[in-house]
Enzyme design. Structure first.
Site, mmCIF file in Angstrom:
data_model
loop_
_atom_site.group_PDB
_atom_site.id
_atom_site.type_symbol
_atom_site.label_atom_id
_atom_site.label_comp_id
_atom_site.label_asym_id
_atom_site.label_seq_id
_atom_site.Cartn_x
_atom_site.Cartn_y
_atom_site.Cartn_z
ATOM 1 N N HIS A 1 28.362 3.731 108.765
ATOM 2 C CA HIS A 1 27.225 2.977 108.825
ATOM 3 C C HIS A 1 27.558 1.798 108.456
ATOM 4 O O HIS A 1 27.586 1.200 107.254
ATOM 5 C CB HIS A 1 26.323 3.684 107.991
ATOM 6 C CG HIS A 1 25.560 4.875 108.166
ATOM 7 N ND1 HIS A 1 24.498 5.058 108.934
ATOM 8 C CD2 HIS A 1 25.873 6.119 108.105
ATOM 9 C CE1 HIS A 1 24.202 6.270 109.262
ATOM 10 N NE2 HIS A 1 24.983 7.013 108.743
ATOM 11 N N GLU B 1 25.791 -0.911 108.626
ATOM 12 C CA GLU B 1 24.575 -1.673 108.275
ATOM 13 C C GLU B 1 24.568 -1.687 106.706
ATOM 14 O O GLU B 1 24.310 -2.609 106.315
ATOM 15 C CB GLU B 1 23.296 -1.022 108.621
ATOM 16 C CG GLU B 1 23.028 0.459 108.280
ATOM 17 C CD GLU B 1 23.424 1.489 109.107
ATOM 18 O OE1 GLU B 1 22.951 2.421 108.931
ATOM 19 O OE2 GLU B 1 24.716 1.220 109.844
ATOM 20 N N CYS C 1 26.870 6.308 113.764
ATOM 21 C CA CYS C 1 26.889 7.693 113.144
ATOM 22 C C CYS C 1 26.576 8.841 114.131
ATOM 23 O O CYS C 1 27.076 9.118 115.163
ATOM 24 C CB CYS C 1 25.807 7.978 111.972
ATOM 25 S SG CYS C 1 26.225 9.306 111.029
#
Length: 539
Positions: A514, A516, A379
């Site tokens: 993102h 994750e 990001c």
């Protein structure tokens, strides 16, 4: 009809209700049940989207673009399932819905009260979250006795008697303190907490005891008697070497037996072999890799919860311990990147908001690029990758993001509104932030470039799907200059730049999304897994 398991907490907060709920859900899922998860937050904020990371920790983003409590991330990581906005609601959402309906005349002139209207809204939301599932595990935020939690307690009490509910099971997570001076475990706080639940009208059928040391059998019997639960319904929740070992600890204590008996689930035999093998690789891995984690919210590492967990997932699949070297980006500005990152096998620059520490992140990116250290920018980390390249390779002095310098002569990163104005794209789904900005939230497709590290990481997939949470985008005006100088766009979404890589570098990737948010213990995110693997091989 759906059956419900309610998880409450007593004595104090931070006992691990979320991990407890996720662990029970995991065992039920691995027993063949279709399990839903729900977190109820008593705070009056509509959602945590406008809350500081230092105030609330990480904001987790669901597939459908909801900004939710970080426990939803735990649920997804444990159960390897994508949950939606219905898996989290707050007091703010409940009251907003009721008031909006009242203003529209939906209550036909009734006096609106906590009972039945607020409580009824809560019950309806719980039932909606349970639709399509065999079992819904519901975690109530806060601690029994909190005034803001009373409407939720009343709602779940009423659900015991609801004809549309197939069954309920109440679990109370509580603290068993050990008084060192006296050398004794104390059950009185738990007894008082259970008494408070009973006063509300809820009798827990299981007590999960958070403790540092194993409980003697005599103590467990005393606890069972005083809390009016069966002996096999007192379960220890000891400090674990890994949160992913908690389901195995519960399984060893046969936690599903009393749950299955009360909810008439039959004999449950969860298949946890793969899970157990991964946990062993987390606890006792063969290898080790050091990742320099460059961020600015290091005072509260919960701000990066999904990302740190994603690194653990990758390590488990590579049978290596991922040792995180926490690096404050402001400290890099003072001491230089090499002084703080020289011993790292890989460099990760995380996302974030605001200008503090940005120049330190840019220095970290330059260090990784020049010294051929495996690099992953996420990001803001990707956006600053473009800024660093523009300044130090293209020679565009003063290049920046408009987030940090509105008057930059070279706006490498600009507001998404500018992109929408220029492209006229009507298919790009955006969300209006309560604070007035336009956000890209939730899951979007990303087309990968043939021969890229990104496509290789995702096993050759031409289109991948990842989640977003940001207001700023890479400015496509500079794409040709960047690519001519060796920074290649390798991921795109509706004309937006999603990923960039650097030629002649062993492993260098910046992603706007993102990754994750989609990483789970059993299925780690491909880009993070590839990054850790590259760092491991670079030792």
């Amino acid at each position: 009809m759906t059956k419900y398991i309610f998880v409450t907490g007593g004595v104090l907060s931070s006992l691990g209700k979320g991990i407890t709920a996720a662990s029970i859900g995991t065992l039920l899922k691995h027993s063949g049940k279709k399990v839903g998860m729900l977190k109820i937050d008593p705070y009056i904020n509509v959602d945590p989207g406008t809350m500081s990371p230092l105030e609330h920790g990480e904001v987790f983003v669901t597939k459908d673009g909801a900004e939710t409590d970080l426990d939803i991330g735990n649920y997804e990581r444990f159960l390897d399932t994508s949950y939606l906005k219905t898996s989290n609601f707050t007091t703010g959402q409940v009251y907003s819905s009721v008031i909006e309906r009242e203003r529209a005349g939906g209550y036909l002139g009734q006096t609106i009260q906590v009972i039945p209207h607020i409580v009824g809204e809560i019950v309806n939301r719980i039932k909606a979250a349970g639709e399509g599932h065999d079992i819904l595990v519901v975690e109530l935020g806060g601690t029994v006795g909190d005034i803001e939690g009373l409407p939720f307690m009343e709602a779940i009490r009423q659900m015991k008697h609801d004809d549309e509910v197939a069954g309920t099971f109440f679990i109370h997570v509580t603290l068993i303190p050990f008084i060192k001076a006296a050398g004794e475990l104390k059950s009185k706080p738990t007894q008082h907490s259970v008494q408070e639940l009973r006063r509300i009208g809820i009798t827990p059928q299981m007590v999960i005891a958070r403790c540092e040391n194993a409980l003697p059998k005599t103590f467990k019997k005393k606890l069972a008697m005083s809390c009016d639960v069966s002996n096999d319904s007192v379960v220890e929740a000891l400090d674990a070497a890994s949160i992913y070992d908690v389901p195995m600890s519960f399984l060893r204590q046969n936690i599903l037996k009393p749950i299955a008996k009360e909810l008439d689930l039959g004999e449950l035999e969860p298949d946890m072999e793969e899970w157990d093998n991964l946990v062993k690789k987390i606890v006792q891995p063969k290898g080790k890799v050091v990742i320099g984690f460059v961020g600015k919210y290091l005072a509260l590492k919960e701000s990066y919860k999904s990302l740190t967990e994603a690194l653990i997932h990758a390590g488990a699949h590579l049978d290596s311990r991922v040792e995180i070297c926490w690096v404050d980006s402001e400290e890099i500005e003072e001491k230089g990147a090499e002084a703080l990152l020289a011993d790292c096998d890989g460099v990760l620059v995380a996302g974030g908001f605001g200008s503090r520490g940005v120049e330190g992140k840019i220095q970290a990116i330059e260090y990784a690029r020049v010294n051929k250290v495996p690099y992953l920018g996420i990001c803001l980390g990707m956006q600053l990758t473009l800024v660093e390249y523009a300044r130090n390779v293209l020679g565009l002095e003063g290049a920046n993001s408009v987030e940090f310098d509105e008057n930059t002569p070279y706006p490498m990163i600009y507001l998404i509104d500018n992109f929408l104005d220029q492209s006229g794209d009507t298919q790009l789904r955006t969300h209006q932030s309560p604070m007035g900005g336009t956000l890209r939230l939730g899951e979007y497709p990303c087309d990968t470039k043939e021969g890229s590290l990104l496509r290789e990481a995702y096993n050759g997939d031409k289109t991948i799907f990842e989640r977003h949470r940001h207001r700023y985008e890479a400015n496509p005006t500079y794409r040709d200059q960047l690519e001519a100088a060796g920074m290649i766009v390798t991921g795109e979404s509706n004309g937006l730049i999603e990923a960039v890589e650097v030629k002649d570098h062993p492993w260098f990737l910046g992603v706007q999304f993102h990754p994750e948010f989609t990483s789970r213990l059993q299925t780690p995110n491909p880009s993070i897994l590839a990054f850790v693997d590259a760092a491991l091989k670079s030792e």
